[in-house]
Scaffold this motif. Structure first.
Motif, PDB file in Angstrom:
ATOM      1  N   VAL B  60       0.838  -1.202   0.000  1.00 23.01           N
ATOM      2  CA  VAL B  60       0.000   0.000   0.000  1.00 23.01           C
ATOM      3  C   VAL B  60       0.873   1.252   0.000  1.00 23.01           C
ATOM      4  CG1 VAL B  60      -1.770  -1.202   1.362  1.00 23.01           C
ATOM      5  CG2 VAL B  60      -0.082   0.243   2.509  1.00 23.01           C
ATOM      6  N   LYS B  61       0.238   2.383  -0.315  1.00 26.29           N
ATOM      7  CA  LYS B  61       0.927   3.668  -0.193  1.00 26.29           C
ATOM      8  C   LYS B  61       0.138   4.561   0.749  1.00 26.29           C
ATOM      9  CE  LYS B  61      -1.290   5.353  -4.444  1.00 26.29           C
ATOM     10  NZ  LYS B  61      -1.205   6.136  -5.679  1.00 26.29           N
ATOM     11  N   LEU B  62       0.867   5.313   1.580  1.00 27.41           N
ATOM     12  CA  LEU B  62       0.252   6.319   2.431  1.00 27.41           C
ATOM     13  C   LEU B  62       0.394   7.654   1.727  1.00 27.41           C
ATOM     14  CD1 LEU B  62      -0.948   7.440   5.054  1.00 27.41           C
ATOM     15  CD2 LEU B  62       1.327   7.362   6.053  1.00 27.41           C
ATOM     16  N   VAL B  63      -0.744   8.258   1.399  1.00 28.05           N
ATOM     17  CA  VAL B  63      -0.736   9.453   0.570  1.00 28.05           C
ATOM     18  C   VAL B  63      -1.237  10.659   1.352  1.00 28.05           C
ATOM     19  CG1 VAL B  63      -1.651  10.496  -1.535  1.00 28.05           C
ATOM     20  CG2 VAL B  63      -1.190   8.053  -1.462  1.00 28.05           C
ATOM     21  N   ALA B  64      -0.570  11.779   1.205  1.00 26.62           N
ATOM     22  CA  ALA B  64      -1.064  13.037   1.763  1.00 26.62           C
ATOM     23  C   ALA B  64      -1.512  13.922   0.618  1.00 26.62           C
ATOM     24  CB  ALA B  64       0.029  13.734   2.557  1.00 26.62           C
ATOM     25  N   GLU B  69      -4.991  17.912  -6.740  1.00 25.13           N
ATOM     26  CA  GLU B  69      -4.019  17.698  -7.827  1.00 25.13           C
ATOM     27  C   GLU B  69      -2.571  17.600  -7.363  1.00 25.13           C
ATOM     28  OE1 GLU B  69      -5.025  17.063 -11.188  1.00 25.13           O
ATOM     29  OE2 GLU B  69      -6.748  16.847  -9.851  1.00 25.13           O
ATOM     30  N   ARG B  70      -2.334  17.900  -6.081  1.00 23.16           N
ATOM     31  CA  ARG B  70      -0.955  17.771  -5.614  1.00 23.16           C
ATOM     32  C   ARG B  70      -0.936  16.742  -4.517  1.00 23.16           C
ATOM     33  NH1 ARG B  70       2.110  23.106  -3.758  1.00 23.16           N
ATOM     34  NH2 ARG B  70       0.104  23.373  -2.730  1.00 23.16           N
ATOM     35  N   GLU B  71      -0.398  15.571  -4.782  1.00 24.54           N
ATOM     36  CA  GLU B  71      -0.310  14.625  -3.685  1.00 24.54           C
ATOM     37  C   GLU B  71       1.104  14.131  -3.481  1.00 24.54           C
ATOM     38  OE1 GLU B  71      -3.529  11.881  -4.981  1.00 24.54           O
ATOM     39  OE2 GLU B  71      -1.894  10.464  -5.278  1.00 24.54           O
ATOM     40  N   GLN B  72       1.383  13.835  -2.223  1.00 27.65           N
ATOM     41  CA  GLN B  72       2.708  13.382  -1.841  1.00 27.65           C
ATOM     42  C   GLN B  72       2.568  11.990  -1.243  1.00 27.65           C
ATOM     43  OE1 GLN B  72       5.826  14.812  -2.034  1.00 27.65           O
ATOM     44  NE2 GLN B  72       6.630  12.940  -1.110  1.00 27.65           N
ATOM     45  N   VAL B  73       3.317  11.035  -1.785  1.00 27.25           N
ATOM     46  CA  VAL B  73       3.350   9.722  -1.163  1.00 27.25           C
ATOM     47  C   VAL B  73       4.298   9.792   0.033  1.00 27.25           C
ATOM     48  CG1 VAL B  73       4.035   7.318  -1.432  1.00 27.25           C
ATOM     49  CG2 VAL B  73       2.785   8.448  -3.255  1.00 27.25           C
ATOM     50  N   ILE B  74       3.730   9.607   1.217  1.00 26.91           N
ATOM     51  CA  ILE B  74       4.521   9.700   2.440  1.00 26.91           C
ATOM     52  C   ILE B  74       5.393   8.466   2.616  1.00 26.91           C
ATOM     53  CG2 ILE B  74       4.386   9.820   4.962  1.00 26.91           C
ATOM     54  CD1 ILE B  74       3.412  12.317   3.757  1.00 26.91           C
ATOM     55  N   ALA B  75       4.826   7.308   2.326  1.00 26.57           N
ATOM     56  CA  ALA B  75       5.580   6.072   2.513  1.00 26.57           C
ATOM     57  C   ALA B  75       4.886   4.928   1.792  1.00 26.57           C
ATOM     58  CB  ALA B  75       5.714   5.749   3.999  1.00 26.57           C
ATOM     59  N   PHE B  76       5.672   3.900   1.479  1.00 31.31           N
ATOM     60  CA  PHE B  76       5.124   2.636   0.996  1.00 31.31           C
ATOM     61  C   PHE B  76       5.209   1.627   2.140  1.00 31.31           C
ATOM     62  CE2 PHE B  76       6.918   4.570  -2.920  1.00 31.31           C
ATOM     63  CZ  PHE B  76       5.748   4.670  -3.650  1.00 31.31           C
ATOM     64  N   GLU B  87      -4.665  11.029  11.616  1.00 35.24           N
ATOM     65  CA  GLU B  87      -5.962  11.605  11.277  1.00 35.24           C
ATOM     66  C   GLU B  87      -5.734  12.872  10.463  1.00 35.24           C
ATOM     67  OE1 GLU B  87      -8.199  13.185  14.631  1.00 35.24           O
ATOM     68  OE2 GLU B  87      -6.326  13.342  15.737  1.00 35.24           O
ATOM     69  N   ASP B  88      -6.737  13.231   9.677  1.00 30.19           N
ATOM     70  CA  ASP B  88      -6.607  14.414   8.846  1.00 30.19           C
ATOM     71  C   ASP B  88      -6.402  15.642   9.707  1.00 30.19           C
ATOM     72  OD1 ASP B  88      -7.081  12.666   6.857  1.00 30.19           O
ATOM     73  OD2 ASP B  88      -9.117  13.331   6.432  1.00 30.19           O
ATOM     74  N   GLY B  89      -5.443  16.464   9.309  1.00 23.74           N
ATOM     75  CA  GLY B  89      -5.225  17.719  10.034  1.00 23.74           C
ATOM     76  C   GLY B  89      -5.069  18.808   9.005  1.00 23.74           C
ATOM     77  N   LYS B  90      -3.881  19.407   8.965  1.00 23.52           N
ATOM     78  CA  LYS B  90      -3.626  20.432   7.962  1.00 23.52           C
ATOM     79  C   LYS B  90      -3.669  19.837   6.566  1.00 23.52           C
ATOM     80  CE  LYS B  90       0.168  22.415   8.891  1.00 23.52           C
ATOM     81  NZ  LYS B  90       1.417  22.981   9.442  1.00 23.52           N
ATOM     82  N   HIS B  91      -3.346  18.560   6.476  1.00 24.48           N
ATOM     83  CA  HIS B  91      -3.458  17.871   5.198  1.00 24.48           C
ATOM     84  C   HIS B  91      -4.319  16.634   5.414  1.00 24.48           C
ATOM     85  CE1 HIS B  91       0.489  19.945   5.299  1.00 24.48           C
ATOM     86  NE2 HIS B  91       0.068  20.390   4.135  1.00 24.48           N
ATOM     87  N   SER B  92      -4.877  16.130   4.332  1.00 23.00           N
ATOM     88  CA  SER B  92      -5.673  14.922   4.503  1.00 23.00           C
ATOM     89  C   SER B  92      -4.874  13.718   4.029  1.00 23.00           C
ATOM     90  CB  SER B  92      -6.990  15.037   3.747  1.00 23.00           C
ATOM     91  OG  SER B  92      -6.819  14.672   2.403  1.00 23.00           O
ATOM     92  N   PHE B  93      -5.056  12.613   4.722  1.00 21.86           N
ATOM     93  CA  PHE B  93      -4.284  11.415   4.423  1.00 21.86           C
ATOM     94  C   PHE B  93      -5.200  10.303   3.946  1.00 21.86           C
ATOM     95  CE2 PHE B  93      -1.959  13.829   7.580  1.00 21.86           C
ATOM     96  CZ  PHE B  93      -0.671  13.801   7.080  1.00 21.86           C
ATOM     97  N   SER B  94      -4.666   9.432   3.124  1.00 22.42           N
ATOM     98  CA  SER B  94      -5.424   8.246   2.790  1.00 22.42           C
ATOM     99  C   SER B  94      -4.477   7.104   2.479  1.00 22.42           C
ATOM    100  CB  SER B  94      -6.359   8.503   1.610  1.00 22.42           C
ATOM    101  OG  SER B  94      -5.631   8.537   0.409  1.00 22.42           O
ATOM    102  N   LEU B  95      -5.024   5.910   2.580  1.00 23.73           N
ATOM    103  CA  LEU B  95      -4.234   4.720   2.335  1.00 23.73           C
ATOM    104  C   LEU B  95      -4.757   4.104   1.053  1.00 23.73           C
ATOM    105  CD1 LEU B  95      -2.042   3.242   3.976  1.00 23.73           C
ATOM    106  CD2 LEU B  95      -3.831   1.728   4.801  1.00 23.73           C
ATOM    107  N   GLN B  96      -3.876   3.825   0.097  1.00 20.92           N
ATOM    108  CA  GLN B  96      -4.328   3.250  -1.165  1.00 20.92           C
ATOM    109  C   GLN B  96      -3.533   2.002  -1.499  1.00 20.92           C
ATOM    110  OE1 GLN B  96      -4.463   6.318  -4.214  1.00 20.92           O
ATOM    111  NE2 GLN B  96      -5.349   7.766  -2.774  1.00 20.92           N
ATOM    112  N   ALA B  97      -4.245   0.990  -1.952  1.00 23.06           N
ATOM    113  CA  ALA B  97      -3.604  -0.282  -2.265  1.00 23.06           C
ATOM    114  C   ALA B  97      -2.856  -0.201  -3.590  1.00 23.06           C
ATOM    115  CB  ALA B  97      -4.652  -1.379  -2.326  1.00 23.06           C
ATOM    116  N   LEU B  98      -1.691  -0.814  -3.649  1.00 23.64           N
ATOM    117  CA  LEU B  98      -0.947  -0.938  -4.908  1.00 23.64           C
ATOM    118  C   LEU B  98      -1.277  -2.268  -5.559  1.00 23.64           C
ATOM    119  CD1 LEU B  98       2.478   0.313  -3.537  1.00 23.64           C
ATOM    120  CD2 LEU B  98       0.829   1.622  -4.875  1.00 23.64           C
TER     121      LEU B  98
END
Lengths: 233, 233
Positions: B60-64, B69-76, B87-98
DNA sequence: CTCTCGCTTTGATCCAGATCAAGGCGAAGA
DNA sequence: TCTTCGCCTTGATCTGGATCAAAGCGAGAG
C-alpha cells in the motif's frame, strides 16, 4: 550528581507518573547524562549509539550530514521536547545548539529496557514518537510538493505554534536560528529564504525586526500561502 | 469473526509475546477491523481518526493530499509492516492499495490504552514507530538535499532492502507501484523518474524488464550514486 | 560613539528538473 | 493472434530556485 539534578527534575515531572517509585526514578537518573550545549563550540554531540534526548532549556537543531558541505536540518527542538537522536547509519547525525541549551541524554536501548517496567512511561514515549513522526511527515509534504513561499509560510506557522507569543490577533516570534538553518531545514538557500520573507513583508503579512524578530500580522493570510488544503472547495 | 481470523493471527504472532493471555488477545481482536483493499476501487481508506494499520499481505501507499491535484506519497508499506495512519489535520491522508492487500485496522487510542496493560506490546509499537521515524527522516534528507538521480538510486536501494530478492551479486525487484507513485514519493515527475532510470540503465547499473521488473546489477554502484556519505575521505 | 565582521538583503544570470508534446510498448481482452 | 488503452520513454522548451555578485545592516568590541 548535584549539578544535573535540576534538568532531571524537569524531565521527571514531565515524563514520570506521580506514583513512580523513588528507587525507579534513581535508576533513570543514573542513566542520564546532563550536558550544556553552546552554539560557539563546534560539533557538540554526535551519535555513535541511538539516544533519547530531552531539552531542558534552550533550542537545538538535529542535523543530518548527507555528505561534506551538504547538510539537512531534520528538525528543531525547544524546551521540554523529547526525541530520538538516531545513531549514524547511511548518514551521520549531530545535535547542535542554537542557543545555550541544557539537555539530558539517555542511551535509547537502556532507557527503553528500564521503561519496560512502567507502561505509563512507554506510553509517553510512544506518543512523543508519534508526534515526531507526524511533524516529520509534514516536513515530507513540504519538501516534496511545496514551493519556496509555501515552505516559508509553513515554517513560520510552525514556529508560531511552538515558540510564538500571541499579541492580540498577531503572533510574535523570536527566531533562535539563522537564515542558513532555516534554509537547511526547508531544502532551500539563504537567498531564497530572504526573498520569501521580503515578499511576505511586502504583502503586509509579517514584519521583521532585526535578524530574529518576526511578527505575524495575519495567521490566516500565512495559512493561505502555506499550501495546506483550503481551496478544496 | 471467522473471516478475519487469519490476518489477525499473523498480526498476533508478530506483535504479541507468546505468553499473552487468551482473554487479552480477544480484546485486541475485537478492536481490529479487517479489510481487503483493492487498487481498482477509489479512495479506500481515509482517516477521520488516528489508526494503527497492519499490512497482512500486499502493498500500500500512504498518501497526503497537499491540495487538489498535488499529492505526496509519504511512505510505501508491505507485508508485516505496522504503522500509524494519522488523522486528517492540515493535510488529509489516505491509504491506497498498490495490489490486492489484506489489512488490519485498529483505532490508535483504544489500541494504545489496551496495550498499556502489557509493556512488551507498547515496546514493540515504540520500536516500530522509531523505525517509521527513521525512514521518514531519511526521506527528509532525500527530498531536501538530493538530486533526482540520487533520490532514484536511494529509492531503488530501499526497495531492494525491503522487497528485493537476492540473485547472486544482484538483486531482483518487482515494483508494485507505478512511475507516478515513485514520482509522488520522491517529489519529482514521472518523466524525470523515467530519465533517471534510463541513465542507470545506460550505465549498466540496473536492467529493467517490462514495467515492474528491475534488476540491480551492482548495489555498490547504486550506493555511489545515492548521495550517502562516502566521499568523506 | 564608532568600527567592524558576519549575517542578511537585493540584483543578475544560470541550470536541474518541470512542463509540453509526441511517440513506443506491454498487458488484458477479443 | 490482433487490438487497444494506458502506462512509459524520449525529445524540446520553459522556469523556479540556485548560484554568483555586491551592497546593507546590526550586535558586540574597543
Amino acid at each position: 550528581m548535584k549539578i544535573q539534578s535540576e534538568p532531571f527534575d524537569a524531565f521527571s515531572r514531565l515524563v514520570f507518573p506521580d506514583a513512580i517509585a523513588e528507587q525507579s526514578r534513581k535508576r533513570f537518573a543514573a542513566l542520564a547524562k546532563s550536558r550544556v550545549l553552546d552554539p560557539a563550540r563546534g560539533k557538540p554531540l554526535d551519535a555513535s549509539v541511538s539516544s533519547l534526548v530531552f531539552i531542558s532549556s534552550g533550542a537545538v537543531k538535529l542535523v543530518a550530514h548527507a555528505s561534506a558541505e551538504r547538510e539537512q536540518v531534520i528538525a528543531f527542538y525547544f524546551s521540554d521536547d523529547l526525541f530520538i537522536l538516531p545513531e549514524d547509519g547511511k548518514h551521520s547525525f549531530s545535535l547542535q545548539a542554537l542557543q545555550r541549551s541544557e539537555v539530558l541524554i539517555f542511551p535509547y536501548e537502556e532507557f527503553a529496557a528500564l521503561a519496560q517496567k512502567d507502561c505509563a512511561i512507554l506510553r509517553y514515549l510512544l506518543d512523543r514518537s508519534a508526534l515526531s513522526l507526524h511533524r516529520s511527515r509534514e516536513k515530507t509534504i513540504a519538501l516534496g510538493r511545496k514551493t519556496a513561499l509555501e515552505r516559508t509560510a509553513s515554517f513560520l506557522l510552525s514556529m508560531a505554534e511552538r515558540i510564538g507569543r500571541p499579541r492580540g490577533g498577531s503572533v510574535e516570534i523570536e527566531l533562535p536560528m539563522s537564515r542558513r538553518d532555516i534554509a537547511d531545514s526547508l531544502g532551500l538557500t539563504i537567498e531564497t529564504i530572504s526573498r520569501q520573507l521580503s515578499i511576505l513583508r511586502g504583502d503586509k503579512v509579517i514584519e521583521t525586526h532585526g535578524r530574529a524578530g518576526v511578527l505575524i500580522r495575519s495567521c490566516g493570510a500565512l495559512e493561505q500561502r502555506s499550501g495546506s488544503l483550503r481551496d478544496a472547495a
